[in-house]
Write a protein that holds these residues in place. Structure first.
Motif, short mmCIF file in Angstrom:
data_model
loop_
_atom_site.label_atom_id
_atom_site.label_comp_id
_atom_site.label_asym_id
_atom_site.label_seq_id
_atom_site.Cartn_x
_atom_site.Cartn_y
_atom_site.Cartn_z
N ALA A 153 39.35 49.02 35.07
CA ALA A 153 40.12 48.25 36.04
C ALA A 153 41.54 48.02 35.55
O ALA A 153 42.51 48.12 36.32
CB ALA A 153 39.42 46.91 36.31
N TYR A 273 43.22 45.26 40.80
CA TYR A 273 41.81 45.17 40.40
C TYR A 273 41.57 43.94 39.53
O TYR A 273 42.40 43.58 38.69
CB TYR A 273 41.39 46.41 39.63
CG TYR A 273 41.21 47.65 40.47
CD1 TYR A 273 39.98 47.97 41.03
CD2 TYR A 273 42.28 48.51 40.72
CE1 TYR A 273 39.80 49.10 41.80
CE2 TYR A 273 42.13 49.65 41.50
CZ TYR A 273 40.88 49.94 42.04
OH TYR A 273 40.73 51.06 42.82
N GLU A 280 34.43 46.03 39.78
CA GLU A 280 35.80 45.93 40.26
C GLU A 280 36.04 46.69 41.56
O GLU A 280 36.89 46.31 42.37
CB GLU A 280 36.78 46.43 39.18
CG GLU A 280 36.85 47.94 38.97
CD GLU A 280 35.63 48.51 38.27
OE1 GLU A 280 35.38 49.71 38.41
OE2 GLU A 280 34.94 47.75 37.56
N LEU A 284 37.38 44.52 44.81
CA LEU A 284 38.70 44.79 45.37
C LEU A 284 38.63 44.98 46.88
O LEU A 284 39.44 44.40 47.62
CB LEU A 284 39.32 46.04 44.73
CG LEU A 284 40.66 46.48 45.33
CD1 LEU A 284 41.73 45.42 45.11
CD2 LEU A 284 41.10 47.83 44.78
#
Length: 474
Positions: A153, A273, A280, A284
């Motif tokens: 991320a 992120y 993640e 998101l």
């Protein structure tokens, strides 16, 4: 004793209700997915997406590929990315503090030099130590970042900070990407005129046992390893039925981290992120949906049912268990962070249907099934089992599960045409008959372990061992 049997009868009714409700939802998803696939196939037969290559309205796209200790395959992987068909494109490879010679190999192979490259830390990430570009002008679209290690991320956030594209495609550098992937992922952003498309996903397929030539799958084969084959079936069902149906309902909550395209400006506005979560990719997308809904901006999330990405899946139970544990913890974390959306009409389909479905049938399902198993054992020991009811229920669930998987297999064979040989279909159908008996109970246990580890505060990704594609290339 009479009270005990009254309690047992009540539990039986609740179990039956849950099973029927789950089957009803799955059946509806099959109907919606079949309809969506039929519509997509008709549009594909009448349209030519390659016209995007000559369109003056085609957006600039940044491909972001995080890399960590990828020394064995990084050169071939980058060559594959450079072969992607699209004219307004830059390739950003992010070396996430690799401990091997990943960076050195890329510098040497592509004649890179460290350059001055101004950028802002629009979204949080670890320190970027350097930006590299090739002395060869033919490779001008290649950019390599070197940064401190922070995880996938964090590496994606670093790439977003560098990105010049209106859109960016996030991917795993060790995945095999179809050369027309960018064209097909860009298309939904151009065709939609009434709403802002904020993200587009695509089908991911299992590359285990496939023949790989020049960074592409040249011959498709059903995985020989039984655990990889279970996952191949699972991926077909999840992407062709799950993702397509939720796209139809405008309630899609997840785009695979292996490949997905996003609106760069919206992602930056959302803060990029989230580094602290194990999921993640899901977090998101849910945050982007929440961002757009709270600003009352019309938007959509699209999905392309073409297999644009091939990935290597775990072939050992230890590695597979770690992966599923992490997926469960990531889902739980996302649902906890965005619990405000639960049954909230402000978020429309996502809040009223998508979130509750994920909560009940993704998060709670392993816990309920495991509890049901313990309850069954206790009844067996006490002699209170209604065997006619148990046999009827288990037979119904088994037949329904095999039917759903079989339908997904035939959808794949007649629409996507990757597993279309009789031997492929026969192998997958046999796997579908074994899955409820062998593989599904294991996913339930891994889901339970994920719940336990989440409560304990475990945020570890876990080592994901890969064999790589080098041995498969011919």
């Amino acid at each position: 004793m009479e009270r005990f049997f009254d309690f047992a009868n009540t539990v039986d009714l609740l179990v039956t209700f849950y099973a029927v409700l789950a089957c009803f939802f799955y059946l509806m998803l099959v109907v919606f997915a079949s309809r969506e696939l039929q519509m997509y196939k008709k549009k594909s037969e009448t349209g030519n997406q390659n016209t995007i290559l000559s369109s003056p309205f085609a957006p600039f796209v940044t491909v972001i590929a995080p890399a960590y200790n990828e020394s064995l395959s990084i050169v071939e992987n980058v060559k594959g990315l450079l072969a992607l068909k699209y004219h307004k494109l830059e390739i950003v490879v992010v070396n996430d503090g690799s401990k091997d010679d990943t960076l050195e190999k890329v510098i040497r192979e592509f004649d890179l030099e460290k350059v001055f490259y101004p950028f802002d830390y629009d979204v949080g990430c670890k320190q970027i130590r350097g930006v590299y570009k090739s002395r060869n002008m033919a490779l001008d679209k290649l950019i390599v970042l070197d940064k401190e290690n922070g995880g996938k991320a964090d590496a994606l956030n670093a790439g977003i900070n560098i990105a010049r594209g209106d859109l960016f495609m996030a991917m795993d550098v060790d995945s095999l990407i179809d050369r027309e992937a960018v064209i097909k992922l860009v298309h939904p952003f151009l065709k939609e005129t009434e709403k802002k498309v904020i993200a587009t996903g695509a089908v991911v397929r299992v590359a285990n046992s496939c023949r790989v030539t020049g960074g592409n799958v040249s011959k498709v084969h059903v995985p020989r390893n039984i655990w990889a084959r279970f996952q191949a079936l699972e991926y077909i069902r999840a992407f062709l039925i799950g993702r397509m149906s939720w796209k139809h309902l405008d309630g899609l909550l997840l785009i695979s981290g292996a490949i997905g395209m996003f609106d760069t400006h919206v992602v930056k506005a959302c803060g990029g992120y989230l580094i602290s979560t194990a999921g993640e990719d899901m977090e998101l997308l849910v945050r982007m949906r929440r961002y757009m809904s709270e600003r009352k901006e019309p938007y959509s999330v699209d999905f392309v049912p073409d297999p644009l990405c091939w990935t290597e899946v775990p072939e050992t139970l230890t590695t597979l268990g770690r992966q599923r544990n992490r997926w469960m913890r990531g889902s739980m974390d996302t649902l906890r962070i965005h619990r405000k959306m639960f049954l909230n009409p402000r978020y429309k389909t996502v809040g009223l249907l998508g979130y509750p479905y994920w909560l009940i049938f993704e998060w709670f399902a392993p816990l309920l099934e495991f509890t049901g198993f313990i309850y069954f054992i206790s009844l067996a020991l006490s002699g209170g089992i209604n065997w006619n009811y148990v046999v009827l229920l288990l037979t119904f669930v088994y037949v329904f599960a095999v039917t759903m998987s079989s339908w997904a297999i035939f959808l794949e064979a007649f629409t996507v045409h990757k597993y279309d040989k009789p031997s492929h279909i026969a192998s997958l159908l046999f796997t579908a008959m074994l899955e409820p008996l062998i593989y599904h109970p294991m996913t339930v246990w891994w889901g339970v372990r994920g719940n336990i580890d989440y409560v304990r505060g475990n945020t570890n990704w876990g080592a994901q061992e890969r064999k790589g594609f080098a041995a498969k290339k011919k």
